[in-house]
Design an enzyme around this catalytic site. Structure first.
Site, PDB file in Angstrom:
ATOM      1  CB  SER A  14     -34.971 -16.725  25.224  1.00 24.12           C
ATOM      2  OG  SER A  14     -34.017 -16.934  26.194  1.00 24.12           O
TER       3      SER A  14
ATOM      4  CE1 TYR B 267     -38.243 -18.019  29.266  1.00 21.24           C
ATOM      5  CE2 TYR B 267     -36.444 -18.471  28.640  1.00 21.24           C
ATOM      6  CZ  TYR B 267     -37.138 -17.577  28.835  1.00 21.24           C
ATOM      7  OH  TYR B 267     -36.918 -16.336  28.482  1.00 21.24           O
TER       8      TYR B 267
END
Length: 287
Positions: free
Chosen positions: A176, A189
């Site tokens: 990401s 995350y």
């Protein structure tokens, strides 16, 4: 010209459902013409019921691959992925379960081999996130769940799959942009996504001599069920004009991400390993 998808405030509960998203996500362009880049390959894709995973499954199928779609519990979404893959003339095996369980990962790979006789491409795509403003608000359970889902699963599934991969096969991990920009609301995350980048680089060096390529894709904001089920659940207004802070001023649709995986899975990427592609709307991260 790709037009901006108008996204407004909304929310869902985890793990999120495609059918509840407004507007709906788009997974593959009607004018995307497959060219047999993955003809008769077998791809195992985690988190393939929706979002980026479904887009990858459809692009792989249009390129000639059969698909094994792993998912947690979103049966309706998974059946739709299977329907779409089969509409491309390819086979799709659905397997549901907890990727944080190493026994499930071993069983999923065993079922892949039993049904298709081989495995050529592993896509580690399953992931979750939860929003917290402060480190002290992240519970021990949330921290463990995020790492179990995002990075432990990658280790277990790759460990189970690796003995079946051979020269010219590929492993592709979904990272990401958040591994590079470090958003304040997604600390745990982002930490897992940073770990995925390092996992990708080290594993690439381990297996490159076997002719197996290991790469990652680090998307920017993409319109998937994870967004309303996490950002939207925390504060629906976080999704108002989602993605407008990118240089392109918009979020991606999943169809804009899927072709990155086709490239990395195919021999078009025969001289690429240990690297990360950045379909993120123009944000320069230098990673």
């Amino acid at each position: 010209m790709v037009h901006k998808t108008e996204i407004h405030a909304q929310s869902q509960s985890l793990p999120g459902q495609e059918a509840l998203m407004t507007p709906p996500a788009v997974f593959i362009r009607n004018d995307y013409l497959g060219s047999r880049k993955l003809q008769d390959k077998v791809a195992l894709i985690s988190g393939a019921d929706s979002g980026i995973g479904r887009s990858v499954a459809l692009h792989f199928a249009r390129e000639g691959a059969d698909v094994v779609a792993l998912y947690l519990s979103e049966h309706d979404d998974a059946r739709e992925t299977r329907r779409l893959v089969e509409a491309e003339g390819r086979r799709c095996l659905l397997i549901d379960g907890d990727l944080g369980n190493p026994e499930f990962c071993r069983d999923a790979v065993a079922k892949t081999i039993a049904n298709f006789g081989k495995l050529n491409v592993l896509v580690n795509n399953a992931g979750t996130q939860q929003v917290q403003k402060c480190l002290t608000a992240i519970s021990d359970e949330q921290w463990r769940t995020t790492f179990r889902t995002n990075i432990d699963s990658m280790f277990y599934l790759t460990k189970a799959a690796l003995p079946y991969l051979k020269e010219d096969d590929a492993i592709i991990n979904t990272a990401s942009i958040n591994a590079y920009v470090g958003p304040a609301l997604l600390l745990d995350y982002s930490a897992t996504k940073g770990a995925i980048i390092s996992f990708t680089r080290s594993l690439s060096n381990q297996v490159v001599g076997k002719g197996i390529r290991v790469n990652a894709v680090a998307p920017g904001p993409v319109w998937t069920p994870l967004q309303p089920a996490t950002l939207g659940a925390y504060d629906p207004q976080l999704l108002e004009d989602f993605g407008s802070d990118t240089p392109m001023g918009r979020a991606a649709q999943p169809w804009e991400i899927g072709p990155c995986y086709v490239f990395l899975a195919s021999l078009d990427a025969s001289f690429i390993s240990g690297q990360t592609l950045h379909p993120n709307g123009g944000t320069v991260v230098n990673g």
